[in-house]
Design a protein around this motif. Structure first.
Motif, PDB file in Angstrom:
ATOM      1  N   SER A 195      57.217 132.658  77.504  1.00  0.00           N
ATOM      2  CA  SER A 195      57.369 133.961  78.172  1.00  0.00           C
ATOM      3  C   SER A 195      58.815 134.426  78.167  1.00  0.00           C
ATOM      4  CB  SER A 195      56.857 133.875  79.619  1.00  0.00           C
ATOM      5  OG  SER A 195      55.506 133.497  79.631  1.00  0.00           O
ATOM      6  N   ILE A 196      59.755 133.501  78.384  1.00  0.00           N
ATOM      7  CA  ILE A 196      61.184 133.859  78.347  1.00  0.00           C
ATOM      8  C   ILE A 196      61.549 134.353  76.944  1.00  0.00           C
ATOM      9  CG2 ILE A 196      63.551 132.940  78.488  1.00  0.00           C
ATOM     10  CD1 ILE A 196      62.411 131.000  80.686  1.00  0.00           C
ATOM     11  N   ASN A 197      60.941 133.709  75.921  1.00  0.00           N
ATOM     12  CA  ASN A 197      61.206 134.115  74.533  1.00  0.00           C
ATOM     13  C   ASN A 197      60.664 135.502  74.208  1.00  0.00           C
ATOM     14  OD1 ASN A 197      62.546 132.109  72.596  1.00  0.00           O
ATOM     15  ND2 ASN A 197      61.327 130.822  73.916  1.00  0.00           N
ATOM     16  N   ASN A 198      59.728 135.991  75.040  1.00  0.00           N
ATOM     17  CA  ASN A 198      59.179 137.336  74.831  1.00  0.00           C
ATOM     18  C   ASN A 198      60.173 138.438  75.208  1.00  0.00           C
ATOM     19  OD1 ASN A 198      56.756 136.303  73.957  1.00  0.00           O
ATOM     20  ND2 ASN A 198      55.783 136.389  75.962  1.00  0.00           N
ATOM     21  N   VAL A 199      61.242 138.050  75.923  1.00  0.00           N
ATOM     22  CA  VAL A 199      62.267 139.027  76.298  1.00  0.00           C
ATOM     23  C   VAL A 199      63.179 139.220  75.076  1.00  0.00           C
ATOM     24  CG1 VAL A 199      64.101 139.624  77.926  1.00  0.00           C
ATOM     25  CG2 VAL A 199      62.185 138.198  78.680  1.00  0.00           C
ATOM     26  N   ASN A 200      62.827 140.194  74.224  1.00  0.00           N
ATOM     27  CA  ASN A 200      63.610 140.467  73.010  1.00  0.00           C
ATOM     28  C   ASN A 200      63.479 141.947  72.621  1.00  0.00           C
ATOM     29  OD1 ASN A 200      61.084 140.719  71.664  1.00  0.00           O
ATOM     30  ND2 ASN A 200      61.039 138.504  71.327  1.00  0.00           N
ATOM     31  N   LEU A 201      64.187 142.342  71.574  1.00  0.00           N
ATOM     32  CA  LEU A 201      64.206 143.754  71.161  1.00  0.00           C
ATOM     33  C   LEU A 201      62.823 144.251  70.727  1.00  0.00           C
ATOM     34  CD1 LEU A 201      67.572 143.976  69.170  1.00  0.00           C
ATOM     35  CD2 LEU A 201      67.018 145.121  71.330  1.00  0.00           C
ATOM     36  N   ALA A 202      62.050 143.370  70.072  1.00  0.00           N
ATOM     37  CA  ALA A 202      60.706 143.754  69.606  1.00  0.00           C
ATOM     38  C   ALA A 202      59.813 144.152  70.783  1.00  0.00           C
ATOM     39  CB  ALA A 202      60.068 142.597  68.830  1.00  0.00           C
ATOM     40  N   THR A 203      59.948 143.401  71.894  1.00  0.00           N
ATOM     41  CA  THR A 203      59.146 143.700  73.084  1.00  0.00           C
ATOM     42  C   THR A 203      59.546 145.052  73.677  1.00  0.00           C
ATOM     43  OG1 THR A 203      59.169 141.318  73.511  1.00  0.00           O
ATOM     44  CG2 THR A 203      58.263 142.684  75.244  1.00  0.00           C
ATOM     45  N   PHE A 204      60.854 145.343  73.677  1.00  0.00           N
ATOM     46  CA  PHE A 204      61.323 146.637  74.204  1.00  0.00           C
ATOM     47  C   PHE A 204      60.906 147.798  73.294  1.00  0.00           C
ATOM     48  CE2 PHE A 204      63.930 143.808  76.762  1.00  0.00           C
ATOM     49  CZ  PHE A 204      63.871 144.424  77.999  1.00  0.00           C
ATOM     50  N   LYS A 205      60.789 147.511  71.970  1.00  0.00           N
ATOM     51  CA  LYS A 205      60.291 148.537  71.037  1.00  0.00           C
ATOM     52  C   LYS A 205      58.837 148.875  71.348  1.00  0.00           C
ATOM     53  CE  LYS A 205      63.274 147.833  67.013  1.00  0.00           C
ATOM     54  NZ  LYS A 205      63.401 147.134  65.713  1.00  0.00           N
ATOM     55  N   THR A 206      58.071 147.847  71.762  1.00  0.00           N
ATOM     56  CA  THR A 206      56.670 148.062  72.154  1.00  0.00           C
ATOM     57  C   THR A 206      56.602 149.046  73.315  1.00  0.00           C
ATOM     58  OG1 THR A 206      56.127 145.806  71.464  1.00  0.00           O
ATOM     59  CG2 THR A 206      54.547 146.885  72.922  1.00  0.00           C
ATOM     60  N   TRP A 207      57.525 148.928  74.270  1.00  0.00           N
ATOM     61  CA  TRP A 207      57.588 149.832  75.433  1.00  0.00           C
ATOM     62  C   TRP A 207      57.779 151.269  74.937  1.00  0.00           C
ATOM     63  CZ3 TRP A 207      61.393 148.937  80.148  1.00  0.00           C
ATOM     64  CH2 TRP A 207      61.104 149.872  81.140  1.00  0.00           C
ATOM     65  N   LYS A 208      58.712 151.427  73.983  1.00  0.00           N
ATOM     66  CA  LYS A 208      59.027 152.758  73.472  1.00  0.00           C
ATOM     67  C   LYS A 208      57.835 153.368  72.703  1.00  0.00           C
ATOM     68  CE  LYS A 208      62.745 155.098  70.936  1.00  0.00           C
ATOM     69  NZ  LYS A 208      63.899 154.911  70.036  1.00  0.00           N
ATOM     70  N   GLN A 209      57.148 152.512  71.925  1.00  0.00           N
ATOM     71  CA  GLN A 209      56.092 153.002  71.036  1.00  0.00           C
ATOM     72  C   GLN A 209      54.709 153.066  71.703  1.00  0.00           C
ATOM     73  OE1 GLN A 209      56.557 150.260  67.810  1.00  0.00           O
ATOM     74  NE2 GLN A 209      58.470 151.182  67.089  1.00  0.00           N
ATOM     75  N   GLU A 210      54.410 152.053  72.564  1.00  0.00           N
ATOM     76  CA  GLU A 210      53.042 151.942  73.105  1.00  0.00           C
ATOM     77  C   GLU A 210      52.953 152.095  74.627  1.00  0.00           C
ATOM     78  OE1 GLU A 210      50.910 148.523  71.490  1.00  0.00           O
ATOM     79  OE2 GLU A 210      52.381 148.431  69.859  1.00  0.00           O
ATOM     80  N   GLY A 211      54.107 152.213  75.276  1.00  0.00           N
ATOM     81  CA  GLY A 211      54.099 152.411  76.723  1.00  0.00           C
ATOM     82  C   GLY A 211      54.355 151.123  77.498  1.00  0.00           C
ATOM     83  N   PHE A 212      54.559 151.305  78.829  1.00  0.00           N
ATOM     84  CA  PHE A 212      54.977 150.192  79.687  1.00  0.00           C
ATOM     85  C   PHE A 212      53.911 149.100  79.798  1.00  0.00           C
ATOM     86  CE2 PHE A 212      55.404 148.093  83.827  1.00  0.00           C
ATOM     87  CZ  PHE A 212      56.708 147.609  83.718  1.00  0.00           C
ATOM     88  N   LYS A 213      52.626 149.493  79.863  1.00  0.00           N
ATOM     89  CA  LYS A 213      51.562 148.501  80.043  1.00  0.00           C
ATOM     90  C   LYS A 213      51.510 147.506  78.882  1.00  0.00           C
ATOM     91  CE  LYS A 213      46.765 147.947  81.418  1.00  0.00           C
ATOM     92  NZ  LYS A 213      45.441 148.566  81.595  1.00  0.00           N
ATOM     93  N   ALA A 214      51.615 148.019  77.641  1.00  0.00           N
ATOM     94  CA  ALA A 214      51.610 147.145  76.459  1.00  0.00           C
ATOM     95  C   ALA A 214      52.837 146.230  76.470  1.00  0.00           C
ATOM     96  CB  ALA A 214      51.590 147.989  75.192  1.00  0.00           C
ATOM     97  N   PHE A 215      53.999 146.803  76.874  1.00  0.00           N
ATOM     98  CA  PHE A 215      55.242 146.025  76.978  1.00  0.00           C
ATOM     99  C   PHE A 215      55.079 144.901  77.998  1.00  0.00           C
ATOM    100  CE2 PHE A 215      58.773 145.755  80.071  1.00  0.00           C
ATOM    101  CZ  PHE A 215      59.730 145.079  79.313  1.00  0.00           C
ATOM    102  N   TRP A 216      54.528 145.241  79.174  1.00  0.00           N
ATOM    103  CA  TRP A 216      54.370 144.273  80.272  1.00  0.00           C
ATOM    104  C   TRP A 216      53.419 143.143  79.861  1.00  0.00           C
ATOM    105  CZ3 TRP A 216      57.295 143.440  84.262  1.00  0.00           C
ATOM    106  CH2 TRP A 216      56.814 142.710  85.360  1.00  0.00           C
ATOM    107  N   ASN A 217      52.342 143.492  79.152  1.00  0.00           N
ATOM    108  CA  ASN A 217      51.394 142.471  78.684  1.00  0.00           C
ATOM    109  C   ASN A 217      52.036 141.547  77.658  1.00  0.00           C
ATOM    110  OD1 ASN A 217      49.324 143.373  80.300  1.00  0.00           O
ATOM    111  ND2 ASN A 217      48.384 144.653  78.743  1.00  0.00           N
TER     112      ASN A 217
END
Length: 305
Positions: free
Chosen positions: A46-68
């Motif tokens: 889970s700590i490894n999920n904190v990266n730029l790719a995850t933040f790009k998901t927020w930008k492209q797919e919204g907060f819920k997809a990012f949070w999941n």
């Protein structure tokens, strides 16, 4: 992200509280608690999920997809527990370390001794290589525990570095983040800052911890993926090598006064019989047994689930 019920998240928060309590004590690792409560590998992933790719998901797919993708509910529940513990139990643990050290160390000694069995049990294949890695891990941990503590330091860059190094130790079973802070000379400064709500120091150490956590977790995840047995053997060794440090019965040979606090520079482990006239002896042994048994109870609950 795993679908969990509210009660399961409450249990994760309780595990976070236990991790935080362990991390306040110089000699006990929150990583050990994470491992025996069955959340260690999920925490590293889970700590490894904190990266730029995850933040790009927020930008492209919204907060819920990012949070999941982040496994946010798990991390939030766990870190709420850790922070509750650090801010509420820091005072209690400091008081116990000062006034009832033998009873506190006895409980943690039982806890850590039992966890050697459970971390070692996770090794799927024993061979010469895993035994060598276990011995290397034990030797490193023991060597770290014999180092003398540094003078207290309160410069902000040094505290940032202290936070980064301590959090790396915190997520390693067997190596105590709080003990690393004692060695670096930052333990008292940070503990006082928590008590006195010194926001500048807390934020500096917190940023250092985030930096250390994000960089070190990647290495750990890679090791688990490629060399799982060897990694587990080293972690088992770390816990084994840390046991002499948390042996409850000690004779203090040399102390040093840093500020208003007296720090032990040199000490020697002695037999409990050395304290035979002490009424605490029976209670200390009972607490060690409770700590030891608690690991088996936790394991049984986790297995049933």
């Amino acid at each position: 992200m795993e679908n969990r019920s509210l009660i399961q998240y409450v249990f994760i928060t309780l595990k976070g509280i236990a991790m935080g309590a362990a991390d306040v004590v110089p000699g006990v690792s929150g990583g050990t608690i994470a491992f025996i409560s069955g959340i260690y590998e999920e925490l590293i992933s889970s700590i490894n999920n904190v990266n730029l790719a995850t933040f790009k998901t927020w930008k492209q797919e919204g907060f819920k997809a990012f949070w999941n993708q982040l496994n946010g509910n798990f991390l939030l529940a766990l870190f709420i527990g850790i922070f509750i513990s650090l801010f509420s139990l820091a005072t209690l643990v400091s008081w116990l370390l000062e006034n009832q050290p033998i009873l506190l160390w006895s409980f943690f000694f039982g806890l850590v001794a039992a966890s050697i069995y459970f971390v070692g049990k996770a090794i799927e294949k024993w061979n010469y290589a895993t035994v060598i890695m276990l011995v290397i891990g034990a030797a490193i941990a023991y060597f770290i525990t014999t180092l003398p503590p540094n003078e207290n330091s309160d410069s902000l860059p040094y505290l940032f570095l202290s936070g980064a190094l301590a959090v790396c130790a915190m997520i390693l079973p067997g190596i105590s983040g709080a003990f690393i802070l004692v060695l670096l000379g930052s333990y008292k400064t940070i503990l006082d800052a928590v008590h006195e709500k010194d926001i500048k120091i807390i934020i500096t150490v917190g940023l250092g911890a985030i930096f250390g956590l994000l960089s070190f977790a990647r290495l750990l995840k890679w090791m688990f993926k490629n060399y799982k047995n060897a990694t587990l053997a080293v972690l088992t060794g770390f816990i084994l090598g840390s046991l002499p440090k948390i042996w409850p019965w000690k004779e203090i040979l040399e102390t040093k006064t840093i500020g208003k606090k007296i720090i032990t520079i040199d000490e020697m482990n002695v037999s409990p019989l050395h304290f035979a006239g002490d009424n605490q002896l029976v209670l200390a042994i009972i607490l060690a047994i409770i700590g030891f048994s608690l690991i088996f109870i936790l394991e049984k609950i986790a297995t049933k689930k």
